[in-house]
Design a protein around this motif. Structure first.
Motif, PDB file in Angstrom:
ATOM      1  N   ILE A 143      43.682  32.125  43.444  1.00  0.00           N
ATOM      2  CA  ILE A 143      43.689  33.514  43.893  1.00  0.00           C
ATOM      3  C   ILE A 143      44.992  34.196  43.478  1.00  0.00           C
ATOM      4  CG2 ILE A 143      43.544  35.047  45.889  1.00  0.00           C
ATOM      5  CD1 ILE A 143      41.971  32.828  47.324  1.00  0.00           C
ATOM      6  N   ALA A 144      46.115  33.471  43.594  1.00  0.00           N
ATOM      7  CA  ALA A 144      47.407  34.040  43.200  1.00  0.00           C
ATOM      8  C   ALA A 144      47.419  34.386  41.713  1.00  0.00           C
ATOM      9  CB  ALA A 144      48.528  33.055  43.527  1.00  0.00           C
ATOM     10  N   LYS A 145      46.848  33.518  40.872  1.00  0.00           N
ATOM     11  CA  LYS A 145      46.790  33.810  39.432  1.00  0.00           C
ATOM     12  C   LYS A 145      45.915  35.028  39.175  1.00  0.00           C
ATOM     13  CE  LYS A 145      45.517  29.698  38.034  1.00  0.00           C
ATOM     14  NZ  LYS A 145      45.108  28.623  37.094  1.00  0.00           N
ATOM     15  N   GLY A 146      44.798  35.135  39.905  1.00  0.00           N
ATOM     16  CA  GLY A 146      43.952  36.310  39.773  1.00  0.00           C
ATOM     17  C   GLY A 146      44.676  37.568  40.222  1.00  0.00           C
ATOM     18  N   SER A 147      45.496  37.443  41.276  1.00  0.00           N
ATOM     19  CA  SER A 147      46.241  38.582  41.790  1.00  0.00           C
ATOM     20  C   SER A 147      47.282  39.074  40.784  1.00  0.00           C
ATOM     21  CB  SER A 147      46.935  38.201  43.102  1.00  0.00           C
ATOM     22  OG  SER A 147      47.712  39.268  43.591  1.00  0.00           O
ATOM     23  N   ILE A 148      48.009  38.154  40.177  1.00  0.00           N
ATOM     24  CA  ILE A 148      49.033  38.565  39.210  1.00  0.00           C
ATOM     25  C   ILE A 148      48.371  39.156  37.964  1.00  0.00           C
ATOM     26  CG2 ILE A 148      49.359  36.448  37.853  1.00  0.00           C
ATOM     27  CD1 ILE A 148      52.158  38.605  39.346  1.00  0.00           C
ATOM     28  N   PHE A 149      47.194  38.648  37.599  1.00  0.00           N
ATOM     29  CA  PHE A 149      46.439  39.243  36.488  1.00  0.00           C
ATOM     30  C   PHE A 149      46.008  40.665  36.844  1.00  0.00           C
ATOM     31  CE2 PHE A 149      42.583  40.238  34.161  1.00  0.00           C
ATOM     32  CZ  PHE A 149      42.905  39.862  32.858  1.00  0.00           C
ATOM     33  N   ASN A 150      45.507  40.829  38.085  1.00  0.00           N
ATOM     34  CA  ASN A 150      45.127  42.168  38.545  1.00  0.00           C
ATOM     35  C   ASN A 150      46.288  43.146  38.400  1.00  0.00           C
ATOM     36  OD1 ASN A 150      42.521  41.460  39.311  1.00  0.00           O
ATOM     37  ND2 ASN A 150      43.048  41.109  41.447  1.00  0.00           N
ATOM     38  N   LYS A 151      47.459  42.725  38.875  1.00  0.00           N
ATOM     39  CA  LYS A 151      48.602  43.633  38.928  1.00  0.00           C
ATOM     40  C   LYS A 151      49.201  43.908  37.553  1.00  0.00           C
ATOM     41  CE  LYS A 151      50.124  42.423  43.641  1.00  0.00           C
ATOM     42  NZ  LYS A 151      49.245  41.281  43.981  1.00  0.00           N
ATOM     43  N   LEU A 152      49.457  42.854  36.778  1.00  0.00           N
ATOM     44  CA  LEU A 152      50.185  43.023  35.520  1.00  0.00           C
ATOM     45  C   LEU A 152      49.301  43.456  34.354  1.00  0.00           C
ATOM     46  CD1 LEU A 152      52.696  40.013  35.536  1.00  0.00           C
ATOM     47  CD2 LEU A 152      53.124  42.402  36.131  1.00  0.00           C
ATOM     48  N   VAL A 153      48.104  42.903  34.266  1.00  0.00           N
ATOM     49  CA  VAL A 153      47.261  43.143  33.086  1.00  0.00           C
ATOM     50  C   VAL A 153      46.354  44.360  33.264  1.00  0.00           C
ATOM     51  CG1 VAL A 153      45.533  42.126  31.547  1.00  0.00           C
ATOM     52  CG2 VAL A 153      47.335  40.691  32.518  1.00  0.00           C
ATOM     53  N   ILE A 154      45.887  44.597  34.483  1.00  0.00           N
ATOM     54  CA  ILE A 154      44.939  45.707  34.708  1.00  0.00           C
ATOM     55  C   ILE A 154      45.621  46.901  35.371  1.00  0.00           C
ATOM     56  CG2 ILE A 154      42.773  46.401  35.789  1.00  0.00           C
ATOM     57  CD1 ILE A 154      41.900  43.479  35.716  1.00  0.00           C
ATOM     58  N   LEU A 155      46.218  46.678  36.541  1.00  0.00           N
ATOM     59  CA  LEU A 155      46.686  47.799  37.351  1.00  0.00           C
ATOM     60  C   LEU A 155      47.964  48.439  36.822  1.00  0.00           C
ATOM     61  CD1 LEU A 155      45.934  46.268  40.861  1.00  0.00           C
ATOM     62  CD2 LEU A 155      44.745  48.177  39.762  1.00  0.00           C
ATOM     63  N   LEU A 156      48.903  47.643  36.318  1.00  0.00           N
ATOM     64  CA  LEU A 156      50.154  48.231  35.834  1.00  0.00           C
ATOM     65  C   LEU A 156      49.906  49.182  34.657  1.00  0.00           C
ATOM     66  CD1 LEU A 156      53.558  46.416  35.499  1.00  0.00           C
ATOM     67  CD2 LEU A 156      52.808  48.043  33.771  1.00  0.00           C
ATOM     68  N   PRO A 157      49.212  48.739  33.593  1.00  0.00           N
ATOM     69  CA  PRO A 157      48.929  49.698  32.500  1.00  0.00           C
ATOM     70  C   PRO A 157      48.093  50.882  32.962  1.00  0.00           C
ATOM     71  CG  PRO A 157      48.515  47.444  31.794  1.00  0.00           C
ATOM     72  CD  PRO A 157      48.718  47.395  33.270  1.00  0.00           C
ATOM     73  N   ALA A 158      47.110  50.614  33.837  1.00  0.00           N
ATOM     74  CA  ALA A 158      46.254  51.703  34.319  1.00  0.00           C
ATOM     75  C   ALA A 158      47.067  52.710  35.125  1.00  0.00           C
ATOM     76  CB  ALA A 158      45.119  51.138  35.176  1.00  0.00           C
TER      77      ALA A 158
END
Length: 324
Positions: free
Chosen positions: A66-81
Motif C-alpha cells: 500500500i505504501a508503494k502504491g501511495s508513493i506512486f499516487n503522489k509522485l507519478v500521478i498527483l504531483l505532475p497533475a
C-alpha cells in the motif's frame, strides 16, 4: 592561480545558493505538510482496516504494498497533475476534489449502513468463513487495490492543501517541495500504520520475554487492548472519511463561488464554541461529517443501481466486497 581561485569562489557561491534553495524547499515543505496534518491523520486512521483478518506474517508486506502504491499516487500521478492544473487549469481543481470527496462520503456511508444493518454480524461471520477458504493471494490483492484507491483520494487532498500552502511562483520549487511532502508524509503515515498493526506481536514478545514484571505486564496489556484499539481505529477511519469528504465538498463549493455552506458552518461553530480554536474545529468537523453521511447515503443507491452496473458493462468494475 588567480583563475583557479576565482573558479573555486564561483563554485562556493553556487553551492551556497543551492544549499539555501534546499533549505527553502525543506522549510516550505514542512509548512505545507503541517497544513495537511488533518488529512494525514485521516490517512493513518483509515489504512489499518485493510490488513485486518490476515495472518501476522502478511501484515507488513501488505502495508509495504500500500505504501508503494501511495508513493506512486503522489509522485507519478498527483504531483505532475497538481502542477499542470495549477499552471493551466486551476478552475478544474475544486470540481475534481468534489468528486474525490463524494467517493469518500460513499465509502464511509456504506460502512455505516453495514454497521446499522441487523444482519451485519451474520454477514461478517459469513465473510470470515468465506475468507478462510478463498484464495488468500487474490483477496490480499483486492484489499491492497481498495486501500490504494482510498489513499489516492486522501493523497490528492494532502497534495492540494500542500500546493496551496506553498509561497512561490517557481514550478520547479513547487515540484521539489511537493516531492518532499509526498515522501515525508508517506513515510510518516505508513511507518505509523506498521507500528499499529504489529503492536500486538510486540506485546506478545514482551509478555513472554520481558526482563521485568512491569515489562511483561505491559506486554499483556498491549495484547488485550489491541482488538478494541483496532476496532476503534476502524470507527475513527470511517468517521475520518466522512469528515474529510464532507469538508472537501464544502470547501470546494466555496472555491467555486458558493460560500453559503462554508459560511453557515463557520457561523454555527462560532455560536457554539466562540473563539475556542479546538471547539470551532470540532463543531465544523461534526457538521462536515453529518453532511458526509447524508451525501454518502444518497449516493449508495445511485452507485449500486446506476454507476456500478455501468462500470461493469464497460469492464471497469471489480468486486466491491474485495475492496473493502
Amino acid at each position: 592561480m588567480s583563475g583557479l581561485l576565482a573558479l573555486l569562489d564561483d563554485v562556493a557561491a553556487i553551492a551556497k545558493v543551492a544549499a539555501t534553495s534546499i533549505d527553502d524547499v525543506i522549510g516550505q515543505a514542512s509548512k505545507a505538510g503541517a497544513k495537511a496534518a488533518g488529512a494525514v491523520i485521516d490517512d493513518a486512521a483509515v489504512t489499518p482496516k485493510y490488513v485486518h483478518g490476515f495472518e501476522a506474517k502478511r501484515e507488513l508486506p501488505i502495508v509495504w504494498k500500500i505504501a508503494k502504491g501511495s508513493i506512486f499516487n503522489k509522485l507519478v500521478i498527483l504531483l505532475p497533475a497538481a502542477l499542470l492544473l495549477s499552471a493551466f487549469a486551476p478552475w478544474l481543481i475544486p470540481p475534481l476534489l468534489m468528486l474525490g470527496g463524494a467517493y469518500l462520503c460513499f465509502e464511509g456511508a456504506e460502512k455505516v449502513q453495514h454497521w446499522l444493518s441487523p444482519k451485519h454480524h451474520d454477514v461478517e461471520e459469513a465473510a470470515s468463513k468465506k475468507m478462510s477458504t478463498e484464495d488468500s493471494a487474490h483477496l490480499e490483492e483486492q484489499k491492497v487495490q481498495g486501500a490504494i484507491k482510498t489513499d489516492f483520494i486522501l493523497s490528492a487532498e494532502i497534495m492540494t492543501i500542500a500546493l496551496a500552502a506553498l509561497e512561490t511562483d517557481s514550478i520547479w520549487f513547487e515540484a521539489a517541495a511537493l516531492a518532499v511532502v509526498a515522501v515525508g508524509i508517506t513515510a510518516l503515515v505508513y511507518g505509523a500504520v506498521a507500528l499499529i498493526v504489529k503492536a500486538d506481536d510486540v506485546g506478545v514478545y514482551l509478555a513472554a520475554n520481558g526482563s521485568t514484571i512491569g515489562t511483561r505486564k505491559f506486554g499483556e496489556v498491549v495484547v488485550r487492548s489491541m482488538p478494541g484499539f483496532l476496532k476503534g481505529l476502524t470507527i475513527v477511519g470511517t468517521a475520518a472519511m466522512l469528515w474529510v469528504g464532507g469538508s472537501i465538498i464544502v470547501h470546494s463549493l466555496a472555491e467555486m463561488g458558493w460560500h453559503g455552506p462554508e459560511d453557515g458552518i463557520e457561523h454555527v461553530a462560532h455560536l457554539f464554541a466562540g473563539e475556542n480554536g479546538f471547539g470551532n474545529w470540532l463543531v465544523k468537523a461534526v457538521i462536515d461529517g453529518v453532511l458526509g453521511v447524508i451525501l454518502g447515503m444518497l449516493l449508495i443507491p445511485i452507485v449500486s443501481s446506476i454507476i456500478a452496473p455501468a462500470l461493469r458493462a464497460l469492464g471497469l468494475g471489480g468486486s466491491k466486497k474485495g475492496a473493502h
